[in-house]
Design a protein around this motif. Structure first.
Motif, PDB file in Angstrom:
ATOM      1  N   PHE A  20       2.294  -1.072  -6.329  1.00  0.00           N
ATOM      2  CA  PHE A  20       2.347  -0.175  -5.184  1.00  0.00           C
ATOM      3  C   PHE A  20       1.045   0.621  -5.100  1.00  0.00           C
ATOM      4  O   PHE A  20       0.231   0.633  -6.026  1.00  0.00           O
ATOM      5  CB  PHE A  20       3.547   0.759  -5.296  1.00  0.00           C
ATOM      6  N   ASN A  21       0.859   1.294  -3.960  1.00  0.00           N
ATOM      7  CA  ASN A  21      -0.387   2.023  -3.689  1.00  0.00           C
ATOM      8  C   ASN A  21      -1.593   1.099  -3.861  1.00  0.00           C
ATOM      9  O   ASN A  21      -2.669   1.508  -4.307  1.00  0.00           O
ATOM     10  CB  ASN A  21      -0.530   3.234  -4.621  1.00  0.00           C
TER      11      ASN A  21
ATOM     12  N   ASN B 298       0.815  -1.221   0.000  1.00  0.00           N
ATOM     13  CA  ASN B 298       0.000   0.000   0.000  1.00  0.00           C
ATOM     14  C   ASN B 298       0.846   1.267   0.000  1.00  0.00           C
ATOM     15  O   ASN B 298       0.316   2.376  -0.077  1.00  0.00           O
ATOM     16  CB  ASN B 298      -0.949   0.005   1.205  1.00  0.00           C
ATOM     17  N   GLY B 299       2.165   1.128   0.064  1.00  0.00           N
ATOM     18  CA  GLY B 299       3.041   2.284  -0.032  1.00  0.00           C
ATOM     19  C   GLY B 299       3.404   2.607  -1.469  1.00  0.00           C
ATOM     20  O   GLY B 299       3.055   1.878  -2.397  1.00  0.00           O
ATOM     21  N   LYS B 300       4.141   3.704  -1.622  1.00  0.00           N
ATOM     22  CA  LYS B 300       4.515   4.154  -2.968  1.00  0.00           C
ATOM     23  C   LYS B 300       5.758   3.442  -3.489  1.00  0.00           C
ATOM     24  O   LYS B 300       6.012   3.420  -4.691  1.00  0.00           O
ATOM     25  CB  LYS B 300       4.759   5.666  -2.975  1.00  0.00           C
ATOM     26  N   THR B 301       6.560   2.883  -2.578  1.00  0.00           N
ATOM     27  CA  THR B 301       7.826   2.252  -2.959  1.00  0.00           C
ATOM     28  C   THR B 301       8.053   1.020  -2.084  1.00  0.00           C
ATOM     29  O   THR B 301       7.349   0.797  -1.094  1.00  0.00           O
ATOM     30  CB  THR B 301       9.007   3.220  -2.779  1.00  0.00           C
TER      31      THR B 301
END
Length: 595
Positions: free
Chosen positions: A177-178, A139-142
């Protein structure tokens, strides 16, 4: 005692205490010798094979290897193994051409890795080179998981995380991601061949004491607050801060608070200082930065004025131990202590959160809400779902997550190939003589008298002004060489050949630690007591030979041996030899070479 079976891979493995203690079994002395020789890229690749994240772990590893280090038995301070790992990362050349390549043609198997932290990335690295199509969801960008969100930048810069995560993603790993995975049932319906869950322990424990809800605006869960700081959502904090908790998260919280404007930051712990779960060096750094650690205080109430936090009321306790050594904290009867503050950071532990895993899909959970797993294979009761890292057996550390990622990758490869998941290939072991002449060896066998070197740091004044400024500078090559030479080369084993021994006792005479004894055999407990130097450390083995011509046996206490090679140099018949022990642990895909 029976003669020691040195053909058993575990025997000499246990003698290399640092490697035995490392969950990923990194061959520590091997890469330290490479650092001493200036072979930084080679040292990095030795690490990369085992622990996957040398630059990251060279900064923030919990260092289970160092308390085990034999050097601490000589001059009390272990070799700075962790910081030498960083040296390999800091001074290596471009190693991209040394990395394996994923095959262009995949094997048709699709693996979903839930979470972008160290366990999932280890699984991805090991399986991608075998032709698996790996997809990492986070769920993070990286990538990086809680390495990125929970560890402050002054300890672990983003650039280091980016570099080492990119080595793995560059193996043809797909990323989403995300992307929040809200249902395991729905994910399984997408026809993945296997699913790996490496979601960590993302929920911080709360302090359920009176006043918590009323003063909630100024009370924060430690790991959530650290995440907000990491991503720039929080940029300042009040002057007076109390941190509740005694683990490494608490240390990260208090040190971050100091850098964000907290001028009066205290850590308050219910246990004693020595019993705190935080690493000793983390506690020392906090104290060095002017943060007092107050012990044996239990929070009773968050005091507030119309919802505005005013402080915390603590009860004084002391530790009492029952007959079995179990600790209980009991009130001392002294007056409660009220500490004024403006904000509180609660860092009293972490928990798993599996609300996204339905309970009707065949995946069983225990009474603590943890998945029921085979502890070796990490396979769940739903055969194609595997776990690793903090999500598997509870919160540990990065190096344990890596080790479990390796094991899970082997399991997934076996499962997808229709093989027995529980079957593991034994490690490959090499024993190679280091003899180059009568008194010459292929390694530096002189025991250094140097003390442990301190890692240079930026000035405290500048460090406390910038939360993104890395505090430690790391060893330069000169300091790295001096520290590397403190290693006792415990993997260079003393190998004894009884049939050519003439029992002249030359080795006994020259041994600086009196670890060799020629004596009659006996039961272990009795034998340990009558050696030349009594062998009191039962965690370390006795090396016992076959019966000699005089009906005696040679007994060497592995606990005392310095691996200095004097016995082998002195022996007139060559009954002693120094042989390098290399343990090559099987990993899924680790043997794939770049083509």
């Amino acid at each position: 005692m029976k003669p020691t079976d040195i053909g058993n891979p575990e025997y000499f493995h246990k003698v290399v205490d640092c490697q035995w203690a490392c969950p990923a079994h990194t061959p520590v002395p091997e890469y330290i010798r490479m650092i001493a020789a200036g072979r930084y890229s080679d040292a990095y690749m030795v690490n990369w094979r085992s622990n996957v994240f040398p630059g990251i772990l060279g900064r923030v590893c919990d260092r289970p290897c160092e308390p085990a280090c034999r050097r601490a038995r000589v001059d009390k301070e272990p070799v700075a193994i962790c910081r030498l790992k960083r040296v390999a990362a800091d001074f290596k050349d471009d190693i991209k051409d040394r990395l394996p390549q994923a095959p262009v043609k995949k094997n048709g198997k699709r693996i979903a890795c839930i979470g972008g932290g160290p366990a999932s990335l280890t699984v991805a690295r090991d399986l991608a080179v075998l032709g698996y199509h790996i997809t990492v969801f986070d769920n993070g960008k990286t990538a990086g998981g809680m390495m990125r969100s929970q560890i402050p930048k002054f300890r672990l810069p983003d650039s280091v995380i980016d570099e080492e995560c990119d080595y793995i993603l560059g193996l043809g790993v797909e990323t989403r991601f995300n992307h929040w995975v809200g249902s395991l049932k729905n994910l399984l319906a997408e026809d993945w061949d296997a699913v790996f869950v490496g979601t960590g322990a993302p929920r911080g424990r709360d302090a359920d004491v009176p006043g918590r809800s009323e003063a909630a605006a100024n009370i924060h869960i430690g790991i959530d607050w650290l995440s907000s700081v990491a991503f720039g959502h929080v940029t300042k904090i009040a002057k007076r801060v109390i941190v509740l908790g005694g683990g490494n998260t608490a240390m990260d919280c208090c040190r971050s608070a100091r850098r964000m404007g907290g001028s009066d930051v205290k850590v308050v712990v219910r246990s004693g200082y020595e019993e705190m779960k935080a690493s000793p060096w983390e506690k020392e750094e906090a104290v060095h930065e002017g943060i007092p650690i107050l012990n044996f205080l239990v929070p009773k109430e968050f005091t507030h004025d119309s919802g505005k936090l005013t402080g915390v009321l603590f009860e004084k306790v002391r530790a009492e131990y029952d007959a079995k050594g179990r600790r209980n904290l009991v009130p001392t009867g002294e007056a409660d202590v009220h500490m004024e503050c403006d904000e509180v950071l609660v860092a009293i532990g972490q928990e798993n959160s599996f609300t996204w895993i339905e309970r009707d899909i065949g995946l069983e959970f225990d009474k603590w809400g943890m998945p029921v797993l085979d502890p070796k294979t990490l396979q769940s009761t739903l055969p194609r779902v595997f776990f690793g890292g903090d999500a598997a057996l509870g919160p540990k550390n990065i190096i344990t997550a890596v080790a479990q990622g390796h094991e899970a990758a082997i399991s997934i490869d076996s499962f997808c190939g229709g093989r027995d998941v529980a079957k593991r290939l034994p490690p490959m072991v090499n024993l190679v003589s280091q003899k180059m002449g009568i008194h010459e060896w292929s390694y530096d066998n002189q025991v250094s008298e140097e003390g442990r070197k301190k890692v240079p740091m930026k000035s405290l004044e500048s460090a406390l002004k910038n939360i993104n400024l890395e505090l430690e500078l790391g060893f330069d090559p000169r300091l790295a060489l001096a520290e590397a030479e403190r290693c006792l080369n415990c993997d260079i084993q003393t190998v004894f050949v009884p049939k050519i021994c003439i029992e002249c006792d030359a080795c006994v005479d020259i041994c600086p630690t009196e670890c060799i004894t020629f004596t009659r055999n006996g039961d272990e407990a009795e034998l340990r007591g009558r050696l030349k130097a009594p062998a009191t450390n039962i965690d370390q083995a006795l090396y016992v030979s076959d019966t000699l011509k005089t009906s005696r046996v040679m007994v060497k206490d592995e606990n005392l041996c310095l691996h200095c090679s004097l016995c082998a140099e002195r022996c007139p018949t060559g009954a002693w030899d120094m042989q390098k022990f290399l343990l090559d642990v099987a990993h899924a895909g680790a043997e794939v070479r770049r083509t």
